[in-house]
Design an enzyme around this catalytic site. Structure first.
Site, mmCIF file in Angstrom:
data_model
loop_
_atom_site.group_PDB
_atom_site.id
_atom_site.type_symbol
_atom_site.label_atom_id
_atom_site.label_comp_id
_atom_site.label_asym_id
_atom_site.label_seq_id
_atom_site.Cartn_x
_atom_site.Cartn_y
_atom_site.Cartn_z
ATOM 1 N N ARG A 20 0.844 -1.186 0.000
ATOM 2 C CA ARG A 20 0.000 0.000 0.000
ATOM 3 C C ARG A 20 0.880 1.236 0.000
ATOM 4 O O ARG A 20 1.942 1.252 0.587
ATOM 5 C CB ARG A 20 -0.855 0.039 1.263
ATOM 6 C CG ARG A 20 -1.645 -1.213 1.469
ATOM 7 C CD ARG A 20 -2.252 -1.223 2.865
ATOM 8 N NE ARG A 20 -2.868 -2.525 3.105
ATOM 9 C CZ ARG A 20 -3.471 -2.864 4.238
ATOM 10 N NH1 ARG A 20 -3.527 -1.992 5.236
ATOM 11 N NH2 ARG A 20 -4.012 -4.045 4.366
ATOM 12 N N ASP A 32 0.349 5.317 1.172
ATOM 13 C CA ASP A 32 -0.600 6.168 1.909
ATOM 14 C C ASP A 32 -1.251 7.206 1.000
ATOM 15 O O ASP A 32 -0.732 7.514 -0.074
ATOM 16 C CB ASP A 32 0.138 6.953 3.009
ATOM 17 C CG ASP A 32 0.794 6.057 4.035
ATOM 18 O OD1 ASP A 32 0.368 4.902 4.183
ATOM 19 O OD2 ASP A 32 1.745 6.529 4.696
ATOM 20 N N TYR A 72 12.545 3.837 -2.271
ATOM 21 C CA TYR A 72 11.737 5.045 -2.106
ATOM 22 C C TYR A 72 12.637 6.273 -2.205
ATOM 23 O O TYR A 72 13.820 6.215 -1.850
ATOM 24 C CB TYR A 72 11.081 5.077 -0.724
ATOM 25 C CG TYR A 72 9.858 4.211 -0.552
ATOM 26 C CD1 TYR A 72 8.600 4.713 -0.851
ATOM 27 C CD2 TYR A 72 9.954 2.914 -0.066
ATOM 28 C CE1 TYR A 72 7.455 3.939 -0.667
ATOM 29 C CE2 TYR A 72 8.826 2.126 0.117
ATOM 30 C CZ TYR A 72 7.574 2.650 -0.183
ATOM 31 O OH TYR A 72 6.447 1.883 -0.002
ATOM 32 N N ARG A 98 8.546 7.775 6.057
ATOM 33 C CA ARG A 98 8.222 9.158 6.434
ATOM 34 C C ARG A 98 8.724 9.486 7.851
ATOM 35 O O ARG A 98 9.122 10.620 8.117
ATOM 36 C CB ARG A 98 6.717 9.385 6.303
ATOM 37 C CG ARG A 98 6.256 9.341 4.841
ATOM 38 C CD ARG A 98 4.746 9.197 4.702
ATOM 39 N NE ARG A 98 4.044 10.281 5.338
ATOM 40 C CZ ARG A 98 2.722 10.297 5.536
ATOM 41 N NH1 ARG A 98 1.976 9.267 5.116
ATOM 42 N NH2 ARG A 98 2.149 11.308 6.122
#
Lengths: 264, 264
Positions: free
Chosen positions: A63, A65, A123, A209
């Site tokens: 997933r 966000d 990422y 994050r």
């Protein structure tokens, strides 16, 4: 109803891997939800089903966000037959909104699953440190107009590299396992822009994050470099940094075995 | 009402030059209009007036069409007194929406006027030639998925360089003068992206977008290279190319004398 994509009589199941780019700004994240149509997975399923002529399921590598972007999210999808040339990259792309695109599609062995078969991910978190936020990149950067010590951030990043229990670096309380391996965190910047790239086996909920918020606090000098590993041992979310906003985060690539990633 | 920006008793007029970036996507162009609040000039005037405490007028280097972007539009504004440090780049920027930003502000001699004092401009037109449009740059590129002959486009561009009557390359019928000088047109591209950069004394209404449409037709091979100069002589809009859409166009810089532009 039979879609036009089948060769006559050929309804053998086939598994495809998709590489997908999306601008997450307008969406409630990757995962299909009952109460909103604005999810990437939901829209992909609806458009591929429409093109195929029957309902298909799309399984992502994981997933993302709400508000998070992707240049290289992956997903697997099983079709009842062979997709003709351009089925995904032309026919389905024409049905998709302009902020979601299938970049590539390829046939895999049956059993391939975008999440279960994945061996790693990359990422990138993009930060705009100029006093005035960039007018054109504001959807794709976190505006953080501070003077940052990149060398200190890189030192903290190196302490986080390796295999650790990352329980402190997630907002999900009930993870079965919080052990993850980070292969590399690279902090680079020039001209009012800092990018932090993360490569690892996988990342917990909010992990990239929170790592970013923690590194930013180190960069500002409000957090000591060593605190990032003390927090690993304490397994305490309150000992690490703030949750950096979704808008700066990109899922850039998902790795699979056949690329012999990290095997060289 | 006296704004806080004045030194006591100092209400001498002062002229400032602003360098402004904007994402034109949401706007009806530069020029203030009675029937819409969505113009760049209108919003700048309203925010600067609010910060100053009295009504000011903002004069741009020229109009940009609805949907056209700017990295370096310029404007002049006259204040009744001396602006304190950060008046434009902090105070006014805080009032502006995130898609309009004052990049720089500097004091000029009185009499400076962003349009009348300008000696040249640089525009860039950005084209995305990939089959699938880029998800992140779609607001800032024209999606034109064709195979283009860049060498032919560059040859046509060279024929258009110099001082000419550009009557064929505008959509405004009643220009007083259509003579303009183009110093350079540079066509460059790689990896699914082509940029065309235009430098000249000034450009007529729609001129850069019509030049771009014409060069794209040359690039596709549907227009002969020499036709671009034949059209100059014919002064006939129907003899040149289509109007490329606004979204790909950026006003990158406006030149003034003190930069000794083209004087070296």
């Amino acid at each position: 109803m039979t879609g036009f994509l089948f060769e006559r009589g050929d309804e053998k199941m086939r598994t495809y891997r998709l590489v997908i780019a999306y601008d997450g700004t307008a969406y409630q994240g990757w995962q299909r939800q009952a109460n909103t149509e604005m999810t990437i997975q939901g829209i992909l399923e609806s458009c591929i089903s429409k093109a195929a002529g029957y309902a298909v399921e799309v399984n992502g590598s994981g997933r993302t966000d709400a508000g998070v972007h992707a240049r290289g999210q992956t997903a697997s999808v099983v079709l009842h037959g062979k997709a003709e040339d351009g089925f995904f990259t032309e026919k389905v792309n024409k049905l998709l909104p302009p902020d979601i695109r299938i970049r590539e599609a390829g046939l895999e062995k049956n059993g391939f699953h975008a999440r279960k078969s994945a061996v790693g991910k990359r990422y990138v978190y993009q930060i705009d440190t100029d006093e005035k936020p960039d007018v054109f990149d504001r959807r794709y950067t976190y505006h953080f107009p501070k003077k940052l010590d990149i060398a200190a951030m890189q030192q903290a990043a190196e302490l986080l590299t390796g295999t650790h229990e990352f329980a402190a670096y997630t907002d999900k309380k009930d993870e079965t396992s919080t052990k993850r391996t980070i292969y590399a965190i690279m902090v680079g910047g020039q001209g009012g822009r800092i990018n932090i790239q993360y490569e690892g086996t996988g990342f917990l909920y909010h992990m990239v994050r929170i790592l970013t918020g923690t590194l930013l606090e180190v960069g500002m000098g409000t957090r000591r470099i060593e605190s990032v590993t003390i927090a690993l041992e304490a397994k305490d979310r309150t000992k690490v940094g703030f949750l950096a906003p979704a808008r700066g985060l990109f899922l850039d690539e998902v790795y699979y075995k056949e690329k012999s990633w990290k095997e060289e």
